[in-house]
Design a protein around this motif. Sequence first.
Motif, PDB file in Angstrom:
ATOM      1  N   ARG A 141       0.816  -1.209   0.000  1.00 55.95           N
ATOM      2  CA  ARG A 141       0.000   0.000   0.000  1.00 55.95           C
ATOM      3  C   ARG A 141       0.858   1.271   0.000  1.00 55.95           C
ATOM      4  O   ARG A 141       0.365   2.353   0.281  1.00 55.95           O
ATOM      5  N   VAL A 142       2.148   1.124  -0.296  1.00 59.43           N
ATOM      6  CA  VAL A 142       3.043   2.277  -0.432  1.00 59.43           C
ATOM      7  C   VAL A 142       3.320   2.473  -1.920  1.00 59.43           C
ATOM      8  O   VAL A 142       3.810   1.556  -2.593  1.00 59.43           O
ATOM      9  N   PHE A 143       3.018   3.649  -2.436  1.00 62.14           N
ATOM     10  CA  PHE A 143       3.085   3.908  -3.871  1.00 62.14           C
ATOM     11  C   PHE A 143       4.033   5.072  -4.179  1.00 62.14           C
ATOM     12  O   PHE A 143       4.286   5.934  -3.344  1.00 62.14           O
ATOM     13  N   ILE A 144       4.519   5.040  -5.404  1.00 64.25           N
ATOM     14  CA  ILE A 144       5.314   6.145  -5.964  1.00 64.25           C
ATOM     15  C   ILE A 144       4.534   6.722  -7.136  1.00 64.25           C
ATOM     16  O   ILE A 144       3.993   5.985  -7.958  1.00 64.25           O
ATOM     17  N   ILE A 145       4.472   8.060  -7.208  1.00 68.84           N
ATOM     18  CA  ILE A 145       3.882   8.722  -8.379  1.00 68.84           C
ATOM     19  C   ILE A 145       5.007   9.241  -9.257  1.00 68.84           C
ATOM     20  O   ILE A 145       5.813  10.069  -8.819  1.00 68.84           O
ATOM     21  N   ARG A 146       5.069   8.753 -10.451  1.00 65.97           N
ATOM     22  CA  ARG A 146       6.017   9.256 -11.445  1.00 65.97           C
ATOM     23  C   ARG A 146       5.399  10.482 -12.110  1.00 65.97           C
ATOM     24  O   ARG A 146       4.598  10.374 -13.032  1.00 65.97           O
ATOM     25  N   THR A 147       5.734  11.646 -11.592  1.00 66.29           N
ATOM     26  CA  THR A 147       5.098  12.878 -12.053  1.00 66.29           C
ATOM     27  C   THR A 147       5.566  13.256 -13.447  1.00 66.29           C
ATOM     28  O   THR A 147       6.623  12.801 -13.916  1.00 66.29           O
ATOM     29  N   ILE A 149      -0.085   5.095   1.263  1.00 64.53           N
ATOM     30  CA  ILE A 149       0.874   6.190   1.393  1.00 64.53           C
ATOM     31  C   ILE A 149       1.445   6.438   0.007  1.00 64.53           C
ATOM     32  O   ILE A 149       1.912   5.503  -0.645  1.00 64.53           O
ATOM     33  N   VAL A 150       1.381   7.662  -0.415  1.00 64.70           N
ATOM     34  CA  VAL A 150       1.811   8.016  -1.769  1.00 64.70           C
ATOM     35  C   VAL A 150       3.011   8.955  -1.671  1.00 64.70           C
ATOM     36  O   VAL A 150       2.960   9.968  -0.971  1.00 64.70           O
ATOM     37  N   ILE A 151       4.076   8.597  -2.384  1.00 68.65           N
ATOM     38  CA  ILE A 151       5.305   9.397  -2.399  1.00 68.65           C
ATOM     39  C   ILE A 151       5.505   9.941  -3.804  1.00 68.65           C
ATOM     40  O   ILE A 151       5.541   9.177  -4.779  1.00 68.65           O
ATOM     41  N   PHE A 152       5.628  11.252  -3.929  1.00 64.84           N
ATOM     42  CA  PHE A 152       5.924  11.852  -5.223  1.00 64.84           C
ATOM     43  C   PHE A 152       7.393  11.592  -5.563  1.00 64.84           C
ATOM     44  O   PHE A 152       8.259  11.668  -4.680  1.00 64.84           O
ATOM     45  N   ASP A 153       7.671  11.305  -6.823  1.00 63.30           N
ATOM     46  CA  ASP A 153       9.064  11.053  -7.196  1.00 63.30           C
ATOM     47  C   ASP A 153       9.926  12.299  -7.026  1.00 63.30           C
ATOM     48  O   ASP A 153      11.149  12.215  -6.906  1.00 63.30           O
ATOM     49  N   THR A 154       9.285  13.486  -6.969  1.00 60.70           N
ATOM     50  CA  THR A 154      10.035  14.726  -6.727  1.00 60.70           C
ATOM     51  C   THR A 154      10.588  14.770  -5.305  1.00 60.70           C
ATOM     52  O   THR A 154      11.448  15.603  -5.008  1.00 60.70           O
ATOM     53  N   LEU A 155      10.091  13.900  -4.426  1.00 58.78           N
ATOM     54  CA  LEU A 155      10.607  13.839  -3.063  1.00 58.78           C
ATOM     55  C   LEU A 155      11.919  13.061  -3.004  1.00 58.78           C
ATOM     56  O   LEU A 155      12.686  13.193  -2.061  1.00 58.78           O
ATOM     57  N   LEU A 156      12.174  12.226  -4.013  1.00 61.01           N
ATOM     58  CA  LEU A 156      13.373  11.388  -4.032  1.00 61.01           C
ATOM     59  C   LEU A 156      14.567  12.173  -4.548  1.00 61.01           C
ATOM     60  O   LEU A 156      14.424  13.126  -5.319  1.00 61.01           O
TER      61      LEU A 156
END
Length: 456
Positions: A246-252, A271-278
């Motif tokens: 349930r942990v996802f990455i958004i490739r913006t 939980i969604v993590i934007f790739d801009t956070l990486l």
Amino acid sequence: MAFYDSWPKVDPVIVLVVLCLIVLVDRIWLMILVKRQQLVCLNAIMVPEDLRGIIPPEIYYRARIYELHKTELQLWKYLIDLIISLCELALGFYPFLWGLSVKTLKPITSDELYITMIFVLYLTIYICIRFLPVLIYDKCLLELRYGMSGKFPWYLYCCIGALAVVLSQFVLIPVAILIVISVQIIGYYFFLWFWLFWAVFTLILVFFLPYCCIPCIGRQVVLPEGTALHAEVKKVCDVVGFPMKRVFIIRTRTMQYSNAYFYGSCCLKRIVIFDTLLLNKGKEVSEIQPYEVGRGLTNIQVAGVVCHELGHWKYGHFYKATIIMKVHFFLTMGLFGLCFHCPQLYMAVGFAPGVMPIIVGFIIVLRFALTPYLTLANVLMLWNLRRFEYAADNFAHRMGYSIQLRMALIKIYADHMSFPVYDNCYARWHHTHPTILQRLEYQERLDAKDMKEGKR
């Protein structure tokens, strides 16, 4: 509509005075808040100590200049709005505009539905004209004062305004028609049906958000296994029992804003993590733009942010916020229905007895009559949202991620700099999150508290 006569006989003049006082107090208070922020901004000449070495002086200077420009524009906007709003109430603007709409369609029809469509068109044109003093003040005075020269000639703003009037009709007129028809069909208790529809709609939205809204931002995928980031995040999730699937990455696509969030419940939680956070968007340097190199967080800092989001999940903030919003909207609709059925409210703004246009009732009630409740509710909900943020920060602290979260907050701020210094009262009235300085100070207090307890 029925049951209007059930209201007590109140002098419309008294109602008008109350409405004017509501506008006066509300706008003056907003101006006081903005003035407080402006004074804080004027005195904040040096970069705050916690952010020295993070914000270059020239960047801080530009952010400060922009904040001064913004606050002065807000002061002017509130002042103009105060004067015009009082004139609208005292001089009978809404009856005049409604009468003009009636006269326009008099040779054709007297149906309220069609008159509403013309009224919305006239009102949209008026709103565009209403913003002209603020636009002129901004472009002809403020931008020159603060060295922020406009990018567009004046006639282009006129074209944009005219285009906005035309395009907005495709949204505003159907909404106005739907409101009028709904009230006419449903009757006296229409506001309760509105609440029920909104409550169901927002719950359904939770189910369809990942499939409807997220694709507009980018492509969402489960956090890939076998990566260093997956290993770091898994350490945190395993401790609290949150499933990694349930942990996802958004490739913006084009978004530059760094963010991560938690939402949903049960099988829909994520939980969604934007790739801009990486760090470097999780890509090789050759795959990104030059200005993106070095942006983002290390894996352990991302884990600190995820730990913060897990705090929201662990404390049930999604459920609590959902319930609070439903209760708030229920109270809003109840008070709205109470004011909407008050005949003295329509007479107070200048309508003849018995003339109570539905769309005008919506505007008067939402814009004037409900201002005290909406203001109070907004302040309380903002306070509660900030309380949730502090609770999630505290959770990350107790999980041992205080330093990582603090460094992540600083790095995110450094990547997307804005003016960091805010008046506390202004921030309470406007901000959903604590400011960067408030969050860093809170983490320092938690660390100091742990040190004292450790010595004991």
